[in-house]
Design an enzyme around this catalytic site. Structure first.
Site, mmCIF file in Angstrom:
data_model
loop_
_atom_site.group_PDB
_atom_site.id
_atom_site.type_symbol
_atom_site.label_atom_id
_atom_site.label_comp_id
_atom_site.label_asym_id
_atom_site.label_seq_id
_atom_site.Cartn_x
_atom_site.Cartn_y
_atom_site.Cartn_z
ATOM 1 N N ASP A 52 6.795 2.765 -6.214
ATOM 2 C CA ASP A 52 7.025 2.159 -4.898
ATOM 3 C C ASP A 52 7.647 3.289 -4.067
ATOM 4 O OD1 ASP A 52 7.045 -0.687 -3.500
ATOM 5 O OD2 ASP A 52 8.952 0.218 -2.945
ATOM 6 N N LYS A 92 10.591 -6.273 -10.124
ATOM 7 C CA LYS A 92 10.796 -5.072 -9.309
ATOM 8 C C LYS A 92 12.054 -4.391 -9.807
ATOM 9 C CE LYS A 92 8.946 -3.029 -5.694
ATOM 10 N NZ LYS A 92 7.547 -3.074 -5.209
HETATM 11 P P1 NDP Z 1 6.343 6.452 -0.212
HETATM 12 O O1 NDP Z 1 7.679 6.778 -0.735
HETATM 13 O O2 NDP Z 1 5.156 7.187 -0.688
HETATM 14 O O3 NDP Z 1 6.341 6.557 1.378
HETATM 15 C C1 NDP Z 1 7.229 5.807 2.141
HETATM 16 C C2 NDP Z 1 7.027 6.161 3.600
HETATM 17 O O4 NDP Z 1 7.763 5.248 4.414
HETATM 18 C C3 NDP Z 1 7.562 7.543 3.940
HETATM 19 O O5 NDP Z 1 6.843 8.083 5.024
HETATM 20 C C4 NDP Z 1 8.995 7.235 4.347
HETATM 21 O O6 NDP Z 1 9.609 8.196 5.206
HETATM 22 C C5 NDP Z 1 8.813 5.922 5.076
HETATM 23 N N1 NDP Z 1 10.052 5.152 4.979
HETATM 24 C C6 NDP Z 1 10.637 4.696 3.843
HETATM 25 N N2 NDP Z 1 11.783 4.078 4.128
HETATM 26 C C7 NDP Z 1 11.915 4.140 5.467
HETATM 27 C C8 NDP Z 1 12.885 3.663 6.375
HETATM 28 N N3 NDP Z 1 13.970 3.001 5.931
HETATM 29 N N4 NDP Z 1 12.686 3.888 7.691
HETATM 30 C C9 NDP Z 1 11.605 4.573 8.141
HETATM 31 N N5 NDP Z 1 10.648 5.047 7.321
HETATM 32 C C10 NDP Z 1 10.808 4.829 6.017
HETATM 33 O O7 NDP Z 1 6.171 4.877 -0.463
HETATM 34 P P2 NDP Z 1 4.830 4.006 -0.446
HETATM 35 O O8 NDP Z 1 3.858 4.550 0.533
HETATM 36 O O9 NDP Z 1 4.424 3.786 -1.841
HETATM 37 O O10 NDP Z 1 5.393 2.603 0.092
HETATM 38 C C11 NDP Z 1 5.350 2.223 1.477
HETATM 39 C C12 NDP Z 1 5.476 0.716 1.592
HETATM 40 O O11 NDP Z 1 4.381 0.092 0.910
HETATM 41 C C13 NDP Z 1 6.730 0.094 0.954
HETATM 42 O O12 NDP Z 1 7.110 -1.029 1.713
HETATM 43 C C14 NDP Z 1 6.245 -0.367 -0.413
HETATM 44 O O13 NDP Z 1 7.044 -1.409 -0.931
HETATM 45 C C15 NDP Z 1 4.858 -0.850 -0.045
HETATM 46 N N6 NDP Z 1 3.886 -0.958 -1.134
HETATM 47 C C16 NDP Z 1 3.594 0.122 -1.921
HETATM 48 C C17 NDP Z 1 2.646 0.010 -2.916
HETATM 49 C C18 NDP Z 1 2.241 1.162 -3.749
HETATM 50 O O14 NDP Z 1 1.309 1.001 -4.560
HETATM 51 N N7 NDP Z 1 2.832 2.332 -3.638
HETATM 52 C C19 NDP Z 1 1.969 -1.280 -3.189
HETATM 53 C C20 NDP Z 1 2.291 -2.319 -2.250
HETATM 54 C C21 NDP Z 1 3.228 -2.149 -1.275
HETATM 55 P P3 NDP Z 1 10.707 9.206 4.595
HETATM 56 O O15 NDP Z 1 9.927 10.176 3.778
HETATM 57 O O16 NDP Z 1 11.367 9.807 5.790
HETATM 58 O O17 NDP Z 1 11.657 8.366 3.781
HETATM 59 O O1 2IT Z 2 4.795 -3.577 -4.034
HETATM 60 C C1 2IT Z 2 3.907 -3.370 -4.885
HETATM 61 O O2 2IT Z 2 3.001 -4.186 -5.090
HETATM 62 C C2 2IT Z 2 3.923 -2.095 -5.610
HETATM 63 N N1 2IT Z 2 4.783 -1.259 -5.329
HETATM 64 C C3 2IT Z 2 2.928 -1.833 -6.697
HETATM 65 C C4 2IT Z 2 3.387 -2.451 -8.000
HETATM 66 C C5 2IT Z 2 2.542 -2.134 -9.207
HETATM 67 O O3 2IT Z 2 2.931 -2.623 -10.287
HETATM 68 O O4 2IT Z 2 1.536 -1.436 -9.111
#
Ligand code: NDP
Ligand code: 2IT
Length: 447
Positions: free
Chosen positions: A166, A126
């Site tokens: 992420d 990461k």
């Molecule tokens: P994005 O940046 O697209 O969206 C994040 C969302 O979460 C936004 O709505 C953001 O609000 C909110 N958020 C982030 N930090 C905070 C906080 N500290 N408090 C409240 N709200 C918060 O990220 P993703 O959708 O990609 O990721 C969301 C989660 O999923 C994370 O935990 C990530 O690690 C996990 N994840 C993502 C994957 C992926 O493929 N993208 C794969 C597996 C897991 P704001 O805009 O106000 O910051």
């Molecule tokens: O938390 C996760 O699994 C991710 N943000 C996706 C990682 C990836 O390599 O697609």
């Protein structure tokens, strides 16, 4: 707790007492392994836990960049290369002001077991930066990405380490990062996933985490003879994972009731439908606006400033999809008091250990993120496969593979849980199944 685990945790706490998130993630995984470690002394003899809790390599670097006024800023850049026993390091990049080494170590550690569960050959890593993309122009984001990759490129590669997105890193950032990598290396490598469709990306990668989590929850509900049809669902976040979770929920006949961001939550008692979701896609991905706008646009919704969705209304299922520790014990109790019988994590470690205790005591269905959100990285693995054979699969082909992977993860987690004496415990099952494969590879490869 098993004595070996207690000793490893005690050492970790003594060495890095300030790494709160990492210690939380390590304790959750290690305390699931008691039955496995008791059954076979080979792990302790090979010091597998001591080796698993220390990243193979951590890279920390400076990222200087200039804003549109010419003012210079300096951020910290990181890549935590945690474990390469079963494949090249693989995992996302997070750009958020809260990023520090503890958070990236927790995410890298989780990624090792998650990637093992996907059935694909990927190690865990990461990275990211404390850079805050909010309010920055495209030009500033590009300047930052160029500077970040100017250093990172020498540490990654298609057979070494393959980053992705992420929080705060989506298609736009992956584009800038890929462009800079290619210029630095003079090579068109499959070095990042989440790429654009025109230049090596995979269909379904944007959808994969949200769709995958919904497929996983579908499998859990099916063990109780239930489906998503008519289910009231709370979703947090409004980014990549939340958006495609809501999309799949609508397709399956569920009623998604909420979305949120770091400012607050909207609850729409009429349910978020396709038209309303299209508004969110545009609001978040093009305009980069706040979720409060939803309640101004749609009078069926109410906005709760500063609140998370949990307990704001009655719901059957919760799918936290924002960030770590966004459900505490009180939130978990509120969810259960309001009828929730299933929590499926889209985010990484969104439930505190105390919240997980509440789920367990209430005997509700609970899937830890490393199992339920593994569809994102699994589809990244499928993107790497397509790049390697220089072909692209159709949307249907990738979706079918993703769906099958989520079914396998569900099955493997349940089987491991039953084999080691905790039937129905997806957390133990996922940790055990993920661990055994990585540990076997580490032992086979010596030290
Ligand atoms: P994005 O940046 O697209 O969206 C994040 C969302 O979460 C936004 O709505 C953001 O609000 C909110 N958020 C982030 N930090 C905070 C906080 N500290 N408090 C409240 N709200 C918060 O990220 P993703 O959708 O990609 O990721 C969301 C989660 O999923 C994370 O935990 C990530 O690690 C996990 N994840 C993502 C994957 C992926 O493929 N993208 C794969 C597996 C897991 P704001 O805009 O106000 O910051
Ligand atoms: O938390 C996760 O699994 C991710 N943000 C996706 C990682 C990836 O390599 O697609």
């Amino acid at each position: 707790m098993n004595k070996y685990v207690a000793k490893v945790m005690e050492d970790l706490r003594a060495k890095q007492p300030w790494e709160k998130e990492f210690l939380q993630a390590a304790e959750e995984v290690l305390s699931s392994l008691t039955a496995v470690l008791d059954a076979d002394p080979v792990y302790e003899k090979n010091k597998i836990l001591e080796r698993m809790v220390v990243p193979e390599r951590v890279i920390l670097f400076q990222v200087p960049w200039a804003d549109d006024k010419g003012e210079i800023h300096v951020n910290q850049g990181y890549r935590v290369q945690f474990n390469s026993a079963i494949g090249p390091y693989k995992g996302g990049l997070r750009f958020h002001p809260s990023v520090n080494l503890s958070i990236l170590k927790f995410l890298g550690f989780e990624q090792v077991f998650k990637n093992s569960l996907t059935t694909l050959p990927m190690g865990g890593g990461k990275g990211g930066s404390n850079f805050d993309p909010k309010g920055k122009t495209d030009n500033e984001v590009r300047n930052f990405c160029n500077s970040f990759m100017r250093e990172l490129y020498r540490h990654i590669g298609p057979n070494t380490d393959v980053p992705a997105g992420d929080i705060g890193v989506g298609g736009r950032e992956i584009g800038y990062l890929f462009g800079q990598y290619k210029r630095c290396r003079n090579s068109y490598d499959s070095v990042l996933t989440g790429k654009g469709l025109e230049w090596g990306g995979s269909l379904i990668r944007p959808e994969a985490t949200g769709y995958g989590n919904t497929y996983f929850a579908q499998e859990m509900l099916a063990t109780k003879g239930q489906s998503f049809e008519g289910k009231r669902v709370l979703v947090s976040g409004s980014g990549n994972v939340a958006q495609y979770t809501v999309e799949k929920l609508i397709q399956l006949g569920a009623k998604p009731l909420s979305m949120s961001d770091s400012n607050g939550t909207i609850i729409d008692e009429d349910g978020i439908d396709e038209e309303k979701l299209a508004f969110v896609f545009d609001l978040k991905n093009n305009k980069r606006g706040r979720i409060s706008e939803y309640a101004k646009k749609f009078p069926t919704a109410k906005y709760y400033e500063g609140k998370r969705p949990w307990g704001l209304t009655k719901a059957d299922v919760a799918m936290p999809s924002a960030t770590q520790n966004e459900i505490d014990a009180q939130n978990a109790k509120d969810l259960i008091a309001n009828g929730c019988t299933c929590v499926s994590e889209g985010a990484n470690m969104p439930s505190t250990p105390e919240a997980i205790e509440v789920y367990k005591a209430a005997k509700i269905l609970y899937a830890p993120g490393k199992a339920s959100n593994a569809g994102g990285v699994a589809t990244s693995g499928l993107e790497m496969s397509q790049n390697a054979i220089r072909l692209s699969w159709t949307r249907e082909e990738v979706d079918e593979k993703l769906h099958n992977i989520m079914r396998s993860i569900h099955k493997n987690a349940l089987e491991a849980a039953a084999e080691y004496g905790t039937p129905g415990d997806y957390m133990n099952g996922a940790n055990i199944a993920g661990f055994k494969k990585v540990a076997a590879a580490m032992i086979a490869q010596g030290f």
